[in-house]
Design a protein around this motif. Structure first.
Motif, PDB file in Angstrom:
ATOM      1  N   LYS A  31       0.838  -1.203   0.000  1.00  0.00           N
ATOM      2  CA  LYS A  31       0.000   0.000   0.000  1.00  0.00           C
ATOM      3  C   LYS A  31       0.873   1.254   0.000  1.00  0.00           C
ATOM      4  N   ALA A  32       1.955   1.218   0.784  1.00  0.00           N
ATOM      5  CA  ALA A  32       2.848   2.371   0.844  1.00  0.00           C
ATOM      6  C   ALA A  32       3.459   2.658  -0.526  1.00  0.00           C
ATOM      7  N   ILE A  33       3.858   1.589  -1.231  1.00  0.00           N
ATOM      8  CA  ILE A  33       4.435   1.754  -2.567  1.00  0.00           C
ATOM      9  C   ILE A  33       3.368   2.234  -3.548  1.00  0.00           C
ATOM     10  N   ASP A  34       2.167   1.673  -3.447  1.00  0.00           N
ATOM     11  CA  ASP A  34       1.062   2.103  -4.311  1.00  0.00           C
ATOM     12  C   ASP A  34       0.769   3.591  -4.107  1.00  0.00           C
ATOM     13  N   ASP A  35       0.830   4.036  -2.849  1.00  0.00           N
ATOM     14  CA  ASP A  35       0.572   5.446  -2.542  1.00  0.00           C
ATOM     15  C   ASP A  35       1.643   6.346  -3.159  1.00  0.00           C
ATOM     16  N   VAL A  36       2.905   5.884  -3.127  1.00  0.00           N
ATOM     17  CA  VAL A  36       3.998   6.655  -3.731  1.00  0.00           C
ATOM     18  C   VAL A  36       3.783   6.783  -5.232  1.00  0.00           C
TER      19      VAL A  36
END
Length: 264
Positions: A31-36
């Motif tokens: 999710k953190a990577i998707d948000d980036v």
């Protein structure tokens, strides 16, 4: 029996907790990577953070750069991209070009496709120039009388092996503006955009037959063979593939460990 069952029950609960914890961490990381990636893709004009890259005035050419996206392309721009792709790439694909051209036409209009368009500036005298610390003249302000398009870059923000990267799909220039430092200028811009957008690397695909491009990326820009390149994943299969994958990582240890391999 009751004691053993009790221990088995506790062991099972402990295992389930560990598995759930690992799954939660994996999902949180994704999710953190998707948000980036979403944040990077949301910028309407990545060039706005790098005003010095709006204009290019060196080696006898004066050019203007403009951002764009795949689902906002005008009919003339679509046609130009299709023609330039065919002129530059048909010989590398050979008999596979008709099918590959269809793929590229779908890719170029995708909502996630991001562009840098390069236009001529016919009236360069209307522009103000300044001198860089390296002694080069660069356009800093200009009343743009935009001329003909002479090239473009198609890139996307994607995830590769769990790492957020800027992937260069196309860097296509007309023959008359090549060999004047423009390709290096555009790649530097993309690397700047990637770092500002918190990407771990810039990646790209190059045809093995395109020795000039391979030399440019590896010798001039210092890109490395990626661990995701077919020859690194399955050497025997990779030999049959017509392309290699190159990358340049930044200050991102995971990207270096996962993506970067060696000199070509």
């Amino acid at each position: 029996m009751e004691c053993r069952s009790f221990h088995n029950y506790n062991d099972k609960n402990s295992t389930d907790t560990i598995v759930k914890s690992k799954r939660t961490k994996i999902l949180e990381k994704k999710k953190a990577i998707d948000d980036v990636i979403k944040a990077a893709s949301a910028h309407k004009d990545p060039l706005s953070s790098f005003p010095a890259f709006r204009f290019y005035s060196r080696h006898g050419i004066s050019l203007y750069l403009e951002s764009g996206r795949g689902d906002k392309l005008s009919a003339p721009v679509k046609k130009y991209i299709q023609i330039l792709l065919k002129v530059n790439m048909e010989r590398h694909y050979g008999s596979q070009w008709p099918s590959e051209e269809k793929v590229k036409r779908r890719e170029m209009v995708a909502p996630e496709a991001r562009y840098i368009f390069v236009y001529e500036v016919p009236n360069a005298s209307q522009c103000e120039t300044s001198q860089t610390s390296e002694g080069k003249r660069t356009i800093t302000n200009c009343v743009v009388d935009r001329g003909a398009m002479v090239g473009f870059v198609h890139f996307r923000f994607v995830m590769e092996e769990g790492i957020p990267v800027l992937y260069v799909y196309e860097l296509q220039l007309e023959a008359r503006v090549r060999g004047r430092g423009l390709g290096k200028f555009l790649m530097q811009l993309l690397e700047n955009i990637a770092q500002k957008s918190h990407m771990g690397a810039v990646m790209l695909t190059v045809h093995k037959s395109n020795s000039g491009a391979i030399n440019f990326y590896t010798s001039v820009l210092r890109y490395l063979l990626s661990k995701t390149s077919p020859s690194r994943i399955e050497p025997l299969v990779g030999i049959e593939k017509s392309y290699i994958i190159l990358c340049k990582t930044f200050n991102h240890e995971a990207a270096k460990a996962i993506l970067a391999e060696e000199n070509v």
